[in-house]
Design an enzyme around this catalytic site. Structure first.
Site, PDB file in Angstrom:
ATOM      1  N   SER A  29       0.441  38.725   1.714  1.00 27.09           N
ATOM      2  CA  SER A  29      -0.206  39.915   1.342  1.00 27.09           C
ATOM      3  C   SER A  29      -0.831  39.607   0.054  1.00 27.09           C
ATOM      4  O   SER A  29      -1.138  38.693  -0.501  1.00 27.09           O
ATOM      5  CB  SER A  29       0.504  41.176   1.188  1.00 27.09           C
ATOM      6  N   ASN A  30      -1.300  40.676  -0.955  1.00 29.80           N
ATOM      7  CA  ASN A  30      -1.733  40.352  -2.308  1.00 29.80           C
ATOM      8  C   ASN A  30      -1.315  41.496  -3.236  1.00 29.80           C
ATOM      9  O   ASN A  30      -0.618  42.442  -2.984  1.00 29.80           O
ATOM     10  CB  ASN A  30      -3.498  40.348  -2.209  1.00 29.80           C
ATOM     11  N   HIS A  31      -1.861  41.412  -4.515  1.00 29.50           N
ATOM     12  CA  HIS A  31      -1.277  42.165  -5.573  1.00 29.50           C
ATOM     13  C   HIS A  31      -1.857  43.479  -5.897  1.00 29.50           C
ATOM     14  O   HIS A  31      -1.806  44.317  -6.650  1.00 29.50           O
ATOM     15  CB  HIS A  31      -1.466  41.630  -6.811  1.00 29.50           C
ATOM     16  N   SER A  32      -3.032  43.894  -4.816  1.00 30.29           N
ATOM     17  CA  SER A  32      -3.494  45.138  -4.830  1.00 30.29           C
ATOM     18  C   SER A  32      -2.642  46.378  -5.065  1.00 30.29           C
ATOM     19  O   SER A  32      -1.765  46.558  -4.149  1.00 30.29           O
ATOM     20  CB  SER A  32      -4.554  45.321  -3.681  1.00 30.29           C
ATOM     21  N   ALA A  96      -8.358  45.567  -0.770  1.00 25.84           N
ATOM     22  CA  ALA A  96      -8.292  44.092  -0.770  1.00 25.84           C
ATOM     23  C   ALA A  96      -7.810  43.538   0.464  1.00 25.84           C
ATOM     24  O   ALA A  96      -6.485  43.298   0.778  1.00 25.84           O
ATOM     25  CB  ALA A  96      -7.128  43.516  -1.983  1.00 25.84           C
TER      26      ALA A  96
END
Ligand code: C5P
Length: 219
Positions: A29-32, A96
């Site tokens: 995943s990512n930091h959104s 994102a």
């Protein structure tokens, strides 16, 4: 100036990250944080729009009054957006979305073994780009989080995804991007014109985006 200038308009917003499963217990995943997308949804509700919010997993509460659909992976988000975009006037892609997903998802938890482990990834559909192909006269707005060549990269995305406007931010600058409550953005429009905004709250950025969308819609 909280008017009702979106009354009768339907706006579809994507927000948050996506999660791409590796096995039943792991994901990429990512930091959104979802804050910017949720702010767009809230601002549109305040101005009288019907709002559908398609959101990846986040830890914030959706604005009340929105139709909220929670999704996990990019494919889920893509399917949800594609099945509903037709009835909307304005499409704002803030999520994102993971560019890649695992080529195969293990049905059981992957056991620790060798010193190295390789995951093969395949490209996800680009939701904004797919909307760009079919949008007709709907207004399509995207975001562009960049670490270098901000304006150049954002302008390329605007054109390649057939967007009406792109909101570009340099995520390396303090007070902009992931997690924080403020943002420093530039708007770039189809005609090449751009607007540089000072640091402002994500709520205020959201309202400025909605102001521009209306001017595009009328243009
Ligand atoms: O190309 P890039 O990911 O930087 O473009 C960002 C814009 O495209 C954002 O508006 C994002 O929501 C959208 N996007 C999308 N689906 C993807 C990748 C990006 O909708 N798979």
């Amino acid at each position: 100036s909280k008017k009702s200038d979106y009354e009768g308009l339907r706006i579809l917003v994507t927000a948050g990250p996506t999660r791409e499963p590796i096995d039943p217990v792991r994901y990429i995943s990512n930091h959104s944080s979802g804050k910017m997308g949720y702010a767009v949804a809230k601002a549109a509700l305040e101005r009288g729009a019907f709002v559908k919010l398609v959101t990846g997993p986040v830890n914030i509460t959706p604005p009340s009054g929105a139709e909220v659909v929670c999704v996990t992976s990019a494919i889920d988000m893509y399917n949800e957006v594609m099945k509903s975009y037709e009835s909307f006037d304005v499409l704002v892609m803030v999520a994102a979305v993971a560019d890649y997903r695992c080529a195969s998802v293990s049905e059981s938890k992957i056991k620790k073994s060798g010193d190295r482990f390789t995951v093969e990834l395949v490209k996800n559909p680009d939701i904004a780009a797919e909307l760009g192909k079919v949008k007709g006269d709907r207004v399509l707005v995207g975001f562009s989080a960049e670490t270098d060549n901000l304006l150049e990269n954002a302008a390329l995305k605007l054109a390649s995804k057939n967007m009406d406007m792109i909101v570009a931010n340099d995520v390396t600058v303090e007070g902009a991007g992931f997690g924080v409550d403020t943002n420093i953005v530039k708007f770039i429009k189809r005609d090449g014109s751009s607007i540089d905004l000072p640091i402002m709250s994500k709520e205020d950025v959201a309202h400025r985006i909605l102001d521009e969308v209306l001017s595009i819609g009328k243009g």
